[in-house]
Design a protein around this motif. Structure first.
Motif, PDB file in Angstrom:
ATOM      1  N   PHE A  66       0.823  -1.209   0.000  1.00 12.96           N
ATOM      2  CA  PHE A  66       0.000   0.000   0.000  1.00 12.96           C
ATOM      3  C   PHE A  66       0.862   1.266   0.000  1.00 12.96           C
ATOM      4  N   GLU A  67       2.055   1.170   0.571  1.00 12.51           N
ATOM      5  CA  GLU A  67       2.968   2.313   0.503  1.00 12.51           C
ATOM      6  C   GLU A  67       3.478   2.503  -0.929  1.00 12.51           C
ATOM      7  N   GLU A  68       3.684   1.408  -1.625  1.00 13.20           N
ATOM      8  CA  GLU A  68       4.230   1.469  -2.982  1.00 13.20           C
ATOM      9  C   GLU A  68       3.312   2.211  -3.947  1.00 13.20           C
ATOM     10  N   ILE A  69       2.000   2.142  -3.730  1.00 18.07           N
ATOM     11  CA  ILE A  69       1.066   2.761  -4.674  1.00 18.07           C
ATOM     12  C   ILE A  69       0.641   4.160  -4.253  1.00 18.07           C
ATOM     13  N   ALA A  70       1.133   4.633  -3.095  1.00 13.23           N
ATOM     14  CA  ALA A  70       0.786   5.977  -2.633  1.00 13.23           C
ATOM     15  C   ALA A  70       1.829   6.972  -3.148  1.00 13.23           C
ATOM     16  N   ASP A  71       1.970   8.103  -2.489  1.00 17.17           N
ATOM     17  CA  ASP A  71       2.838   9.162  -3.012  1.00 17.17           C
ATOM     18  C   ASP A  71       4.012   9.505  -2.121  1.00 17.17           C
ATOM     19  N   ASN A  72       4.309   8.683  -1.119  1.00 20.53           N
ATOM     20  CA  ASN A  72       5.489   8.941  -0.292  1.00 20.53           C
ATOM     21  C   ASN A  72       6.772   8.509  -0.981  1.00 20.53           C
ATOM     22  N   LEU A  73       6.655   7.611  -1.937  1.00 21.25           N
ATOM     23  CA  LEU A  73       7.797   7.122  -2.703  1.00 21.25           C
ATOM     24  C   LEU A  73       7.690   7.611  -4.149  1.00 21.25           C
ATOM     25  N   GLU A  74       8.828   7.783  -4.802  1.00 19.25           N
ATOM     26  CA  GLU A  74       8.856   8.348  -6.149  1.00 19.25           C
ATOM     27  C   GLU A  74       8.887   7.228  -7.186  1.00 19.25           C
ATOM     28  N   THR A  75       7.702   6.816  -7.616  1.00 17.58           N
ATOM     29  CA  THR A  75       7.581   5.713  -8.573  1.00 17.58           C
ATOM     30  C   THR A  75       8.360   5.979  -9.846  1.00 17.58           C
ATOM     31  N   ASN A  76       8.346   7.215 -10.318  1.00 13.43           N
ATOM     32  CA  ASN A  76       8.983   7.535 -11.591  1.00 13.43           C
ATOM     33  C   ASN A  76      10.506   7.422 -11.551  1.00 13.43           C
ATOM     34  N   LEU A  77      11.077   7.305 -10.348  1.00 11.12           N
ATOM     35  CA  LEU A  77      12.522   7.169 -10.211  1.00 11.12           C
ATOM     36  C   LEU A  77      12.926   5.751  -9.802  1.00 11.12           C
ATOM     37  N   THR A  78      12.021   4.795  -9.935  1.00  8.53           N
ATOM     38  CA  THR A  78      12.326   3.406  -9.588  1.00  8.53           C
ATOM     39  C   THR A  78      13.475   2.889 -10.444  1.00  8.53           C
ATOM     40  N   GLN A  79      14.407   2.197  -9.796  1.00  6.98           N
ATOM     41  CA  GLN A  79      15.542   1.609 -10.504  1.00  6.98           C
ATOM     42  C   GLN A  79      15.212   0.170 -10.890  1.00  6.98           C
ATOM     43  N   TYR A  80      15.439  -0.148 -12.133  1.00  7.73           N
ATOM     44  CA  TYR A  80      15.180  -1.501 -12.620  1.00  7.73           C
ATOM     45  C   TYR A  80      16.506  -2.170 -12.973  1.00  7.73           C
ATOM     46  N   PRO A  81      16.604  -3.501 -12.845  1.00  4.89           N
ATOM     47  CA  PRO A  81      15.512  -4.454 -12.581  1.00  4.89           C
ATOM     48  C   PRO A  81      15.181  -4.669 -11.102  1.00  4.89           C
ATOM     49  N   LEU A  82      15.958  -4.070 -10.170  1.00  4.01           N
ATOM     50  CA  LEU A  82      15.739  -4.331  -8.740  1.00  4.01           C
ATOM     51  C   LEU A  82      14.317  -4.034  -8.327  1.00  4.01           C
ATOM     52  N   GLY A  83      13.713  -2.966  -8.862  1.00  3.24           N
ATOM     53  CA  GLY A  83      12.380  -2.577  -8.440  1.00  3.24           C
ATOM     54  C   GLY A  83      11.258  -3.131  -9.290  1.00  3.24           C
ATOM     55  N   PHE A  88       3.016  -0.117  -8.537  1.00  8.90           N
ATOM     56  CA  PHE A  88       3.298   1.248  -8.943  1.00  8.90           C
ATOM     57  C   PHE A  88       2.059   2.097  -9.193  1.00  8.90           C
ATOM     58  N   TRP A  89       0.852   1.494  -9.253  1.00  9.40           N
ATOM     59  CA  TRP A  89      -0.355   2.323  -9.400  1.00  9.40           C
ATOM     60  C   TRP A  89      -1.541   1.586  -8.805  1.00  9.40           C
ATOM     61  N   LEU A  90      -2.664   2.279  -8.676  1.00  6.77           N
ATOM     62  CA  LEU A  90      -3.803   1.720  -7.965  1.00  6.77           C
ATOM     63  C   LEU A  90      -4.357   0.466  -8.618  1.00  6.77           C
ATOM     64  N   GLY A  91      -4.178   0.338  -9.931  1.00  6.05           N
ATOM     65  CA  GLY A  91      -4.662  -0.855 -10.625  1.00  6.05           C
ATOM     66  C   GLY A  91      -4.003  -2.134 -10.157  1.00  6.05           C
TER      67      GLY A  91
END
Length: 456
Positions: A66-83, A88-91
């Motif tokens: 639930f933290e992952e889909i909220a706005d405390n973390l910066e989804t757009n800066l996720t490092q791949y492939p680790l992340g 990443f979104w409510l869906g």
């Protein structure tokens, strides 16, 4: 555009299948206690439990999701492939089985409440029945938060099917939101009557009152939320300094003013901090709330190098949440002076040498934040945004932020992944009813937006 919910069609309505084939209803206190203990084991993090009660307070894994889909973390800066495995979104949470888990748990509580007679008046029996009421009330509370829209006019809004009897053939339809809230309230109040004494049952009166405070707060019944929160705080005051640090760094058992905790069983440190979460830094919007930086004990405990998370998950209830509930309730009741005093007192518990706010020195409303309206639809004031900011910092990584976004306006925002843009739409904060239940019982109305259903 509606989200297509993909679900496997099942031949029976699982949440009503409350008498397992080939088994008999328990008879003795010992047998009913075994049924209850299985549910409690699920809360504690015992993966062998078949009731999936880990969803009642969430567990560490679900808190992280639930933290992952909220706005405390910066989804757009996720490092791949680790992340790659991070949501990443409510869906990502529309078909995660919470609906089935809550009703499976309700069904087991109903077995106890409908059939347990011999020994019911003993101390052990009272603890058993009271705990069943508390757990059932908690299930309805979570169903309200996840499957109903935020409370505006509860008597006219859709609630949840209310299942309170042992009836395998029943096909209940959705009640009103007001009726569902009343059911959760009734269960919690019944639990209080039993005055649960056995520590192994987890749900003592302070825990139940804390859950009532949560329910009233979500329902916008702020006077009642304030009363319950203040009563518990008399016995469990907010901690500060080293006591707060010790509690925040704990990974098992109840420490400090934690009232109840999921995932109590001993675990390794790596299991309490998702090792993949370092692939997604904290958002600048979140970091800037720690204006005092290292003077704020939470900044020192939570924020690592390059804005990576250092905090361990917590799934449960602790006193600080009740203090924040009381603070915001004062605000909504028009007691702004009292709310401001509580805000200043709370900040002194967390920030070294901090100066008190006055109404004139409160920071202006930050228009760049996603939350722009309160739970009543009113534009934020400097005082309320300051209160919400403290809640956001204090309850970070405790499964709270998603529901704060939902409670306060359901803001729409977009994220990027693999070159594609995903928009978190307003309706997506309310999860879809299990599609198999809707197909089996067409009288159950699906939530808005989830009209394209694929069965396989």
């Amino acid at each position: 555009m509606a989200v297509a919910v993909i679900a496997a069609f099942t031949s029976c309505n699982k949440f009503l299948d409350i008498k397992p084939f080939g088994k008999t209803i328990p008879q003795t206190t010992e047998e009913y206690s075994a049924l209850l203990n299985e549910m409690l084991a699920g809360i504690d993090g015992n993966n062998s439990s078949t009731t999936q009660t880990k969803t009642l307070f969430f567990n560490d894994e679900l808190v992280c999701q639930f933290e992952e889909i909220a706005d405390n973390l910066e989804t757009n800066l996720t490092q791949y492939p680790l992340g790659s495995g991070l949501k990443f979104w409510l869906g990502n949470i529309t078909n995660d089985g919470y609906y089935e888990s809550y009703y499976a748990t309700i069904s087991r509580c109903n077995i106890i409440l409908d059939n347990y007679e011999e020994g019911r008046d003993t101390r052990d029996g009272q603890d058993l029945v009271g705990t069943a009421y508390a757990i059932r009330g908690l299930c309805f509370y979570q169903l309200i938060r996840m499957y109903c829209e935020p409370v505006t006019n509860a008597s006219e809004q859709l609630g949840m099917p209310i299942v309170t009897e042992f009836d395998m053939e029943a096909k209940p339809i959705r009640s009103s939101l007001e009726q569902t809230i009343n059911q959760a309230e009734s269960d919690f109040k019944e639990a209080l009557k039993y005055d649960i004494q056995n520590e192994m049952c987890r749900f003592n009166n302070d825990v139940v009152k804390a859950m009532l405070a949560r329910l009233y707060f979500w329902a916008g019944r702020y006077d009642e939320a304030l009363a319950q929160a203040e009563d518990v705080l008399k016995r469990h005051p907010v901690l500060s300094g080293e006591n707060y640090k010790k509690m925040s760094e704990s990974t098992e058992g109840l420490v400090g003013n934690q009232l109840i905790r999921s995932d109590l069983i001993p675990k390794s440190e790596t299991s309490t901090i998702n090792k993949y979460l370092v692939a997604r830094p904290m958002s600048i919007r979140f970091i800037k709330l720690f204006a005092e930086k290292d003077k704020d004990i939470r900044y020192r405990l939570f924020v690592g190098k390059k804005r990576t998370n250092k905090k361990a998950f917590f799934a449960g209830i602790r006193s600080a949440e009740l203090y924040l509930i009381a603070m915001e309730s004062q605000y909504h009741l028009g007691k702004t002076a009292e709310a401001l005093e509580m805000l200043n007192n709370f900040r002194k518990q967390r920030i070294e040498g901090v100066e008190d706010y006055t109404m004139e020195t409160l920071p202006a409303v930050d228009e760049t934040e996603y939350i722009k309206t309160d739970s009543k639809g009113n534009a934020l004031t400097p005082l309320l945004q300051a209160i919400l900011n403290e809640r956001r910092k204090e309850l970070y990584l405790e499964g709270d932020r998603f529901f704060e976004l939902k409670r306060n306006g359901r803001p729409e925002f977009w994220v990027m992944k693999n070159g594609l843009k995903y928009t978190n739409k307003k309706y997506m904060y309310t999860l879809p009813i299990d599609p198999s239940d809707v197909q089996l019982n067409p009288a159950i109305q699906q939530n808005e937006g989830y009209t394209e259903v694929v069965y396989n």
